[in-house]
Design a protein around this motif. Sequence first.
Motif, PDB file in Angstrom:
ATOM      1  N   ILE A 220       0.842  -1.198   0.000  1.00  0.00           N
ATOM      2  CA  ILE A 220       0.000   0.000   0.000  1.00  0.00           C
ATOM      3  C   ILE A 220       0.875   1.246   0.000  1.00  0.00           C
ATOM      4  O   ILE A 220       1.813   1.361   0.799  1.00  0.00           O
ATOM      5  CB  ILE A 220      -0.940   0.008   1.218  1.00  0.00           C
ATOM      6  N   LEU A 221       0.562   2.174  -0.896  1.00  0.00           N
ATOM      7  CA  LEU A 221       1.336   3.404  -1.037  1.00  0.00           C
ATOM      8  C   LEU A 221       0.503   4.605  -0.621  1.00  0.00           C
ATOM      9  O   LEU A 221      -0.707   4.632  -0.820  1.00  0.00           O
ATOM     10  CB  LEU A 221       1.795   3.577  -2.487  1.00  0.00           C
ATOM     11  N   LEU A 222       1.154   5.591  -0.042  1.00  0.00           N
ATOM     12  CA  LEU A 222       0.514   6.855   0.249  1.00  0.00           C
ATOM     13  C   LEU A 222       1.508   7.973   0.009  1.00  0.00           C
ATOM     14  O   LEU A 222       2.720   7.787   0.126  1.00  0.00           O
ATOM     15  CB  LEU A 222      -0.001   6.912   1.689  1.00  0.00           C
ATOM     16  N   ARG A 223       0.965   9.108  -0.322  1.00  0.00           N
ATOM     17  CA  ARG A 223       1.786  10.262  -0.685  1.00  0.00           C
ATOM     18  C   ARG A 223       2.293  10.952   0.580  1.00  0.00           C
ATOM     19  O   ARG A 223       1.537  11.166   1.529  1.00  0.00           O
ATOM     20  CB  ARG A 223       0.926  11.220  -1.512  1.00  0.00           C
ATOM     21  N   THR A 224       3.568  11.327   0.598  1.00  0.00           N
ATOM     22  CA  THR A 224       4.143  11.969   1.787  1.00  0.00           C
ATOM     23  C   THR A 224       4.485  13.432   1.556  1.00  0.00           C
ATOM     24  O   THR A 224       4.743  14.141   2.516  1.00  0.00           O
ATOM     25  CB  THR A 224       5.425  11.231   2.238  1.00  0.00           C
ATOM     26  N   ALA A 225       4.512  13.880   0.310  1.00  0.00           N
ATOM     27  CA  ALA A 225       4.889  15.266   0.014  1.00  0.00           C
ATOM     28  C   ALA A 225       3.711  16.028  -0.575  1.00  0.00           C
ATOM     29  O   ALA A 225       3.066  15.570  -1.506  1.00  0.00           O
ATOM     30  CB  ALA A 225       6.057  15.297  -0.962  1.00  0.00           C
ATOM     31  N   GLU A 226       3.409  17.187  -0.021  1.00  0.00           N
ATOM     32  CA  GLU A 226       2.312  18.026  -0.502  1.00  0.00           C
ATOM     33  C   GLU A 226       2.698  19.486  -0.328  1.00  0.00           C
ATOM     34  O   GLU A 226       2.967  19.913   0.797  1.00  0.00           O
ATOM     35  CB  GLU A 226       1.042  17.723   0.290  1.00  0.00           C
ATOM     36  N   PRO A 227       2.785  20.300  -1.349  1.00  0.00           N
ATOM     37  CA  PRO A 227       2.588  19.922  -2.752  1.00  0.00           C
ATOM     38  C   PRO A 227       3.798  19.194  -3.326  1.00  0.00           C
ATOM     39  O   PRO A 227       4.853  19.137  -2.672  1.00  0.00           O
ATOM     40  CB  PRO A 227       2.402  21.286  -3.424  1.00  0.00           C
ATOM     41  N   ALA A 228       3.634  18.677  -4.546  1.00  0.00           N
ATOM     42  CA  ALA A 228       4.735  17.967  -5.195  1.00  0.00           C
ATOM     43  C   ALA A 228       5.854  18.954  -5.545  1.00  0.00           C
ATOM     44  O   ALA A 228       5.590  20.087  -5.944  1.00  0.00           O
ATOM     45  CB  ALA A 228       4.241  17.280  -6.457  1.00  0.00           C
ATOM     46  N   PRO A 229       7.104  18.544  -5.382  1.00  0.00           N
ATOM     47  CA  PRO A 229       8.218  19.422  -5.736  1.00  0.00           C
ATOM     48  C   PRO A 229       8.339  19.593  -7.250  1.00  0.00           C
ATOM     49  O   PRO A 229       7.744  18.846  -8.017  1.00  0.00           O
ATOM     50  CB  PRO A 229       9.434  18.678  -5.174  1.00  0.00           C
ATOM     51  N   SER A 230       9.096  20.564  -7.675  1.00  0.00           N
ATOM     52  CA  SER A 230       9.322  20.783  -9.102  1.00  0.00           C
ATOM     53  C   SER A 230      10.348  19.782  -9.623  1.00  0.00           C
ATOM     54  O   SER A 230      11.049  19.122  -8.843  1.00  0.00           O
ATOM     55  CB  SER A 230       9.821  22.211  -9.348  1.00  0.00           C
TER      56      SER A 230
ATOM     57  N   MET B 222      -3.505   3.503  -1.701  1.00  0.00           N
ATOM     58  CA  MET B 222      -3.828   2.546  -2.747  1.00  0.00           C
ATOM     59  C   MET B 222      -2.733   1.500  -2.859  1.00  0.00           C
ATOM     60  O   MET B 222      -1.555   1.794  -2.616  1.00  0.00           O
ATOM     61  CB  MET B 222      -3.994   3.254  -4.100  1.00  0.00           C
ATOM     62  N   THR B 223      -3.125   0.296  -3.238  1.00  0.00           N
ATOM     63  CA  THR B 223      -2.121  -0.726  -3.471  1.00  0.00           C
ATOM     64  C   THR B 223      -1.444  -0.456  -4.811  1.00  0.00           C
ATOM     65  O   THR B 223      -2.011   0.195  -5.695  1.00  0.00           O
ATOM     66  CB  THR B 223      -2.733  -2.142  -3.502  1.00  0.00           C
ATOM     67  N   LEU B 224      -0.257  -0.995  -4.956  1.00  0.00           N
ATOM     68  CA  LEU B 224       0.465  -0.855  -6.218  1.00  0.00           C
ATOM     69  C   LEU B 224      -0.334  -1.490  -7.353  1.00  0.00           C
ATOM     70  O   LEU B 224      -0.349  -0.972  -8.473  1.00  0.00           O
ATOM     71  CB  LEU B 224       1.843  -1.519  -6.084  1.00  0.00           C
ATOM     72  N   GLU B 225      -1.027  -2.585  -7.071  1.00  0.00           N
ATOM     73  CA  GLU B 225      -1.838  -3.250  -8.090  1.00  0.00           C
ATOM     74  C   GLU B 225      -2.986  -2.349  -8.545  1.00  0.00           C
ATOM     75  O   GLU B 225      -3.272  -2.245  -9.740  1.00  0.00           O
ATOM     76  CB  GLU B 225      -2.395  -4.564  -7.558  1.00  0.00           C
ATOM     77  N   GLN B 226      -3.646  -1.671  -7.614  1.00  0.00           N
ATOM     78  CA  GLN B 226      -4.728  -0.755  -7.964  1.00  0.00           C
ATOM     79  C   GLN B 226      -4.217   0.401  -8.828  1.00  0.00           C
ATOM     80  O   GLN B 226      -4.858   0.798  -9.799  1.00  0.00           O
ATOM     81  CB  GLN B 226      -5.379  -0.203  -6.696  1.00  0.00           C
ATOM     82  N   LEU B 227      -3.050   0.907  -8.475  1.00  0.00           N
ATOM     83  CA  LEU B 227      -2.457   1.993  -9.244  1.00  0.00           C
ATOM     84  C   LEU B 227      -2.113   1.536 -10.657  1.00  0.00           C
ATOM     85  O   LEU B 227      -2.341   2.257 -11.626  1.00  0.00           O
ATOM     86  CB  LEU B 227      -1.200   2.511  -8.534  1.00  0.00           C
ATOM     87  N   ALA B 228      -1.561   0.336 -10.772  1.00  0.00           N
ATOM     88  CA  ALA B 228      -1.193  -0.190 -12.087  1.00  0.00           C
ATOM     89  C   ALA B 228      -2.413  -0.392 -12.972  1.00  0.00           C
ATOM     90  O   ALA B 228      -2.366  -0.176 -14.180  1.00  0.00           O
ATOM     91  CB  ALA B 228      -0.431  -1.505 -11.925  1.00  0.00           C
ATOM     92  N   GLU B 229      -3.528  -0.790 -12.369  1.00  0.00           N
ATOM     93  CA  GLU B 229      -4.741  -1.073 -13.139  1.00  0.00           C
ATOM     94  C   GLU B 229      -5.484   0.192 -13.552  1.00  0.00           C
ATOM     95  O   GLU B 229      -6.183   0.201 -14.567  1.00  0.00           O
ATOM     96  CB  GLU B 229      -5.682  -1.965 -12.321  1.00  0.00           C
ATOM     97  N   ASN B 230      -5.328   1.278 -12.791  1.00  0.00           N
ATOM     98  CA  ASN B 230      -6.188   2.437 -12.998  1.00  0.00           C
ATOM     99  C   ASN B 230      -5.485   3.746 -13.333  1.00  0.00           C
ATOM    100  O   ASN B 230      -6.140   4.700 -13.749  1.00  0.00           O
ATOM    101  CB  ASN B 230      -7.046   2.659 -11.742  1.00  0.00           C
ATOM    102  N   SER B 231      -4.174   3.815 -13.181  1.00  0.00           N
ATOM    103  CA  SER B 231      -3.483   5.093 -13.375  1.00  0.00           C
ATOM    104  C   SER B 231      -3.324   5.468 -14.845  1.00  0.00           C
ATOM    105  O   SER B 231      -3.116   6.638 -15.169  1.00  0.00           O
ATOM    106  CB  SER B 231      -2.102   5.050 -12.716  1.00  0.00           C
TER     107      SER B 231
END
Length: 230
Positions: A174-184, A202-211
């Motif tokens: 499971i992945l989650l974002r740690t930086a907000e906002p995204a750097p340049s 989201m799981t890596l599998e979910q991201l791969a299927e939907n991103s």
Amino acid sequence: MALEGNIAEFSLPEILQLISSQRKTGVLTLQQEIDAAALDFEEGQITGGYYSRRGVQEDLSVYLFKTGLVKEEDLFRAEEKQSRLKVPLEEILIEDGYLSEEDFIEVIRFKIQEIMDEIFTWVEGHYTFDLNTRLYTKSRYPVRLSTDGFLMEGVRRMDEWLRIRRVLPQMAVILLRTAEPAPSGLTLEQEKFLEFLGRRHMTLEQLAENSGLGKFMTCQTAVELLEAGL
């Protein structure tokens, strides 16, 4: 006459190289437990294929959704019309102006690359190449893609998969974002990945299927972002 065996003894790159160099026409079918794939060839070039995951075949609409080249409502209309006319989905999409011929080729290229990314990671499985079978013969918009191009990219990605698997050994992570906002300075793929993930877990599998990035690019981008602390 069919060529068959196990990819543990005669690897997938060797099989593809043989089909390409000898300009074979037919269907290569591969089976590993309950997963299966097939690639259609004409004179050594790939014209199409399918992947069946856990007994469920991923059809063209899945890849259209992943690439985002057709709006969801347009795809729904095209599928309704297809059910009435009983013609290939791409004919309706192209002839009704939902998809250009060039974009259709890119969808098929994306689809074949996704199939390759799956089967290139197999270390064993049964294969059959049947000269007397074809998958796609009715479409008005035939596609022919270089097998050698997929072969070279597949071999390159095999090396990269080793690095990916060391960092992300399972698609269930499971992945989650740690930086907000995204750097340049991020790549387009990294920006899209972070935008799609948003604040969700989201799981890596979910991201791969939907991103929309595809399995390999999703995993590669995840590793890059993890290593960057994002």
